[in-house]
Design an enzyme around this catalytic site. Structure first.
Site, PDB file in Angstrom:
ATOM      1  CB  ILE A 668      -0.962   0.026   1.207  1.00 28.34           C
ATOM      2  CG1 ILE A 668      -0.195  -0.096   2.525  1.00 28.34           C
ATOM      3  CG2 ILE A 668      -2.020  -1.054   1.091  1.00 28.34           C
ATOM      4  CD1 ILE A 668      -1.062   0.053   3.760  1.00 28.34           C
ATOM      5  N   GLY A 669       2.167   1.139  -0.082  1.00 31.42           N
ATOM      6  CA  GLY A 669       3.015   2.318  -0.135  1.00 31.42           C
ATOM      7  C   GLY A 669       4.478   1.954  -0.062  1.00 31.42           C
ATOM      8  N   GLY A 671       8.541   3.745   0.524  1.00 32.01           N
ATOM      9  CA  GLY A 671       9.331   4.881   0.964  1.00 32.01           C
ATOM     10  C   GLY A 671      10.801   4.597   0.812  1.00 32.01           C
ATOM     11  N   GLY A 672      11.621   5.552   1.293  1.00 32.38           N
ATOM     12  CA  GLY A 672      13.062   5.393   1.145  1.00 32.38           C
ATOM     13  C   GLY A 672      13.634   4.280   1.981  1.00 32.38           C
ATOM     14  N   GLY A 674      11.594   1.595   3.403  1.00 30.09           N
ATOM     15  CA  GLY A 674      10.850   0.352   3.430  1.00 30.09           C
ATOM     16  C   GLY A 674       9.562   0.411   2.632  1.00 30.09           C
ATOM     17  CB  VAL A 676       3.621   0.505   4.070  1.00 28.42           C
ATOM     18  CG1 VAL A 676       2.523   0.283   5.103  1.00 28.42           C
ATOM     19  CG2 VAL A 676       4.671   1.471   4.608  1.00 28.42           C
ATOM     20  CE  LYS A 690       9.425   2.522   7.352  1.00 25.93           C
ATOM     21  NZ  LYS A 690       9.748   3.767   8.087  1.00 25.93           N
ATOM     22  CG  ASP A 791      10.870  13.203   6.433  1.00 26.98           C
ATOM     23  OD1 ASP A 791      10.767  14.249   5.764  1.00 26.98           O
ATOM     24  OD2 ASP A 791      10.885  12.073   5.914  1.00 26.98           O
TER      25      ASP A 791
END
Length: 956
Positions: A668-669, A671-672, A674, A676, A690, A791
């Site tokens: 579902i997503g 990132g830098g 990991g 998710v 994650k 962040d």
């Protein structure tokens, strides 16, 4: 003709002087008569090379971050229109530069060790107005500024200037407006400033100025505004201030001034604002205060003033804001204060006032804050207080009030804080208090209140602090209190409450402190308390409780004093007998918290202790990863949460199975650090997992740091606006963190989707901004050590089904060590990172404040606000209604009414958060409080603040 001659001579002074010497005065007069008669006087003027050189020299010393100065070029010089056509430059008819307006142009020096303003600026001798405010300019003010004899307006505020204010400022005899506030100037205020007899505005506040206020300051008889607050000024307030007959605003608060307030200040007939708070002042107030009948804002709190109120203050109907708290004033409160129809805020706390509260307070219908705590007030609470429907804060604590709490207080639907503790109030708590649905803080402790706790208090869905302790309350504790999802402090101790503790208390997911001690509670402590993972402090002593304590850290580490005086509690806690039989655990979603928190590593390492001060575990992990994946997984119990070995291993296997070994179909997503995944467990609970990138799992130091950062940051915090952290697993095959699953996904994804963004109406957006502010405030001010996220972006704000915001992704978070320098490499997302990190590398809470400002603008604008940040005006201009045209997301109808007022408040706060100097950004606690108090545009207008910082300073 002679006057024309003089004007022309002034315009062409460099040329005319030499000609005059050669031809003599008569020839000179004839020459200019000819020039004037042929209408060529002005045309004969040429552009000064000194002016152009000064401007180009200045440009070379600057970084123009917004590319405004591209037009500043000598390629067309000596064309007669240059530099008058350059950006921000205005000239007179003789082509001499008279105005430079570079307000908020993103300028800064190329080297922070060098001055941003060169000596050559002193060559602009025809300059009348100079606006350099709200940039990042550094260095000192050149002494050559003393050459700018025609200068009338000098604005250099909100920069990073250092050093002393040069004595040469006193040579600017034409100066009417001088504003140098919000810099880092040091040293004393030069006496030469007193020579500026035309000065009407003098603003030196928020610097590091020291020494006395010049004794001769009263020679500035044209002065209308004098603001030197928030410095280190000492000594007495000069008597000569009484000579400033035109003075309307006098700000000298937050210094180290001593002595008494001169009585002559009371004779200033035009004085509308007098703020002398937080100094070391002693003695009495001036007897003629408000003699002119225009005093609106008067604050003298935080001094050592004594005596009774001046009689003139009783009849001062113009008063809008009054703060006298924290002094030693005395007198009968019903006699010393009158009726104030315009009053918005008054704080008389922590003095020695006596007498009874007058019903006249109920006639100040504009009141939003009424605080008279810590005095010797007697009598009852006037029912007329219920007429103050705009009231946000009512604090009458620590007095000698008697009688009942008026039912009319239930009409105060705007009330956010109600504080009546430490009095002698009696009778029942009115059911009507449950109507105060905006209430966030309720303290009725230390009174003689009796009968039952009203079940209507369960309607106070926004309350986070509820204290009813030390009363005579009896009967059953209402189960509806379990509906208070935002409650962080619940104190019902020292009453006569009976029967069992409601099991519904397990729903108090934000609860940090629970005190039920010294009651008649009986039965077993609900085992569902084990689900309250954020619970930190408990006290259930001196009841009739028995059986095992819940498997919750707060119970297990509680001192024996918090558990003693019961009928047979047992369990894993100091001073208790172990239980003979451990009751079975529940098999529903609340057990996620138990099962998930595990550390799965090869068996040779044993237990890792994450919170050992400064111990690096990288070496251990490298040794562990030398083991093969073929070895059996035997998860070790981790100290942070209690769990059985079987449960940890079981949940690990459940997650791997639920995601089909982390198949992309469940992603579902990304990132830098990991990916998710959404996982549905056999219990039907949904969690977000994650999974750290596998390439990072071989002892990589970056992975180690980010993984442990996230665990350490989230393990001990619990807040409704921070994503719920269920636990983590670390293994050579898979390392992952497990969170609450939030249905709506990231704020970024919603704002990028046309239809989803339209569903995100203004009310939801304001609530999202509030939620992020509350979460950050909790991290910065209520967690020890404080946590800086580093962040904060729209990608790291997740939304649940009700669009409630949760801060997520703590991979770059930093726990601030008290007393340490907290230096670090730059981390975060470009565009959200605070500018000071580029040159200081020092992490503070103000880094998150800056990112929050960007995020707040993004929520209002609907996209990353790069253009909006550049075009934003000052907070004062925003307050006047001068909003950028593109401030609102054009996919929604423009906001109106109350929601517009809230958004404008948020906008002002966002601008304040983006201040280039972190010293002058508000804290997230201040931002959170201001948003929670629903400060309206009207409130800000009435206060007449110079900026939002003044308002922030006035609330504390």
């Amino acid at each position: 003709m002679l006057m024309i001659l003089v004007r022309c001579y002034t315009i062409t002074s460099n040329m005319g002087a030499s000609i005059f010497e050669k031809l003599g005065s008569l020839s000179f007069l004839i020459m200019f008569v000819v020039l004037v008669s042929s209408s060529k006087c002005v045309a004969s003027a040429t552009v000064s090379t000194d002016e152009v050189g000064a401007l180009l020299q200045w440009k070379s010393s600057l970084q123009d971050t917004q590319s405004h100065l591209t037009s500043w070029s000598a390629q067309h010089f000596p064309n007669e229109t240059s530099p008058c056509t350059w950006f921000a430059i205005s000239c007179n008819t003789a082509k001499s530069v008279t105005t430079i307006n570079l307000t908020k142009s993103g300028l800064q020096g190329r080297n922070f060790l060098a001055s941003s303003v060169p000596l050559e600026m002193g060559n602009l001798t025809q300059l009348v107005e100079l606006y350099l405010n709200t940039n990042n300019l550094t260095g000192q003010i050149p002494q050559t500024f003393g050459n700018l004899r025609k200068l009338k307006v000098l604005y250099m505020f909100e920069n990073i200037f250092v050093g002393s204010i040069p004595l040469e400022i006193g040579k600017l005899a034409s100066l009417s407006n001088l504003s140098l506030h919000t810099n880092n100037f040091s040293g004393s205020i030069p006496d030469s400033i007193c020579d500026l007899r035309h000065l009407t505005l003098l603003e030196l506040y928020r610097n590091n100025l020291s020494g006395p206020i010049p004794e001769n300051i009263g020679s500035l008889k044209s002065l209308v505004v004098l603001n030197v607050c928030e410095n280190q000024l000492s000594g007495p307030i000069p008597m000569s201030i009484g000579n400033m007959s035109k003075l309307q605003v006098l700000y000298i608060r937050d210094n180290k001034l001593s002595g008494s307030i001169p009585q002559v200040i009371g004779d200033l007939m035009n004085l509308a604002v007098l703020r002398v708070a937080r100094n070391n002042l002693t003695g009495h107030l001036p007897q003629n205060l408000c003699k002119g009948g225009v005093l609106a804002n008067f604050t003298a709190n935080g001094n050592r003033l004594i005596g009774q109120m001046p009689k003139s203050l009783r009849n001062c109907t113009t008063l809008y804001r009054v703060r006298l708290d924290g002094n030693q004033f005395t007198g009968n409160i019903s006699e010393d204060f009158g009726e104030y129809p315009n009053l918005d805020y008054i704080n008389l706390s922590d003095n020695n006032f006596y007498g009874e509260l007058s019903e006249k307070w109920g006639k100040s219908l504009l009141l939003t804050d009424l605080e008279i705590a810590g005095n010797n007030i007697t009598g009852s609470i006037p029912p007329e207080i219920g007429n103050l429907t705009r009231l946000h804060l009512l604090n009458l604590s620590s007095n000698h009030l008697v009688g009942t709490i008026p039912m009319g207080l239930g009409k105060l639907t705007s009330l956010v804080r109600l504080v009546l503790n430490d009095n002698q109030l009696s009778g029942a708590i009115p059911q009507e208090i449950g109507s105060l649905t905006d209430l966030e803080f309720l303290d009725l402790s230390k009174n003689n209140l009796s009968q039952s706790i009203p079940s209507s208090l369960g309607n106070l869905v926004k309350v986070h602090h509820l204290n009813l302790s030390s009363n005579k309350l009896s009967h059953v504790t209402p189960s509806k209190l379990g509906q208070l999802k935002q409650l962080s402090v619940l104190d019902l101790s020292h009453n006569f409450l009976s029967e069992e503790i409601p099991t519904e208390f397990c729903n108090l997911e934000s609860l940090l402190t629970l005190n039920l001690s010294h009651n008649n509670l009986s039965g077993i402590v609900p085992q569902t308390f084990a689900d309250l993972r954020g619970l930190e402090l408990i006290d259930i002593s001196y009841n009739r409780l028995w059986g095992p304590i819940p498997e919750n850290k707060a119970f297990q580490v509680a001192p024996i004093e918090a558990l003693q005086g019961n009928q047979g509690l047992c369990g894993n806690a100091t001073g208790l007998q172990p239980c003979t039989k451990t009751p079975g655990k529940k098999k529903h979603s609340s057990n996620i918290g138990y099962k998930v928190v595990c550390l799965v590593i090869p068996p040779v390492v044993g237990v890792l202790i994450l919170f050992s001060c400064g111990i690096c575990i990288t070496y251990r992990r490298k040794k562990n990863f030398q083991k093969t994946d073929g070895e059996d997984m035997h998860p070790k119990e981790f100290e942070l949460r209690s769990m059985s070995i079987f449960e940890g291993k079981l949940l690990y296997e459940e997650i791997v199975k639920a995601t089909e070994d982390f198949d992309d179909a469940y992603c579902i997503g990304k990132g830098g650090t990991g990916t998710v995944y959404k996982a549905k467990l056999p219990s039907d609970d949904l969690v977000a997992v994650k999974k750290l990138h596998s390439t990072q799992c071989d002892g990589n130091r970056s992975f180690e740091k980010e993984f442990l950062n996230e665990v350490m940051a989230l393990a001990e915090i619990r807040h409704r606006n921070i994503v719920k952290f269920y636990g983590f697993c670390s293994h050579s095959r898979h390392s992952f963190l497990v969170y609450e699953y939030l249905e709506k996904g990231s704020l970024f994804s919603i704002l990028c989707n046309e239809e989803a963004a339209k569903e995100l109406d203004w009310s939801k957006r304001v609530n999202i901004i509030k939620g992020v502010a509350h979460g950050l405030s909790y991290m910065h001010s209520f967690v020890s050590p404080p946590i800086v996220h580093r962040d904060i972006t729209s990608k790291n704000i997740l939304l649940d089904a009700e669009y409630e915001a949760c801060i997520s992704d703590f991979g770059t978070a930093k726990l601030l060590e008290l007393g340490a320098s907290n230096w670090t490499a730059v981390a975060g997302t470009f565009g959200y990172v605070a500018p000071e990190l580029a040159y200081t590398l020092k992490v503070t809470e103000k880094c998150d404040v800056y990112s929050f400002g960007v995020l707040a603008l993004e929520v209002m604008n609907g996209k990353y606000p790069s253009d909006l940040i550049r075009s934003l005006l000052s907070p004062a201009a925003i307050r006047e209604g001068n909003l950028p045209e593109d401030v609102w997301d054009d996919r929604l109808e423009p906001p109106t009414g109350k929601i517009l007022e809230e958004l404008v408040t948020v906008l002002m706060l966002a601008v304040a958060c983006l201040h280039p100097n972190p010293q002058f950004r508000p804290t997230m606690y201040d931002v959170s409080q201001m948003i929670a108090m629903h400060i309206s545009q009207t409130d800000l207008d009435k206060y007449k603040a110079q900026s939002v910082f003044d308002y922030l300073g006035s609330r504390i």
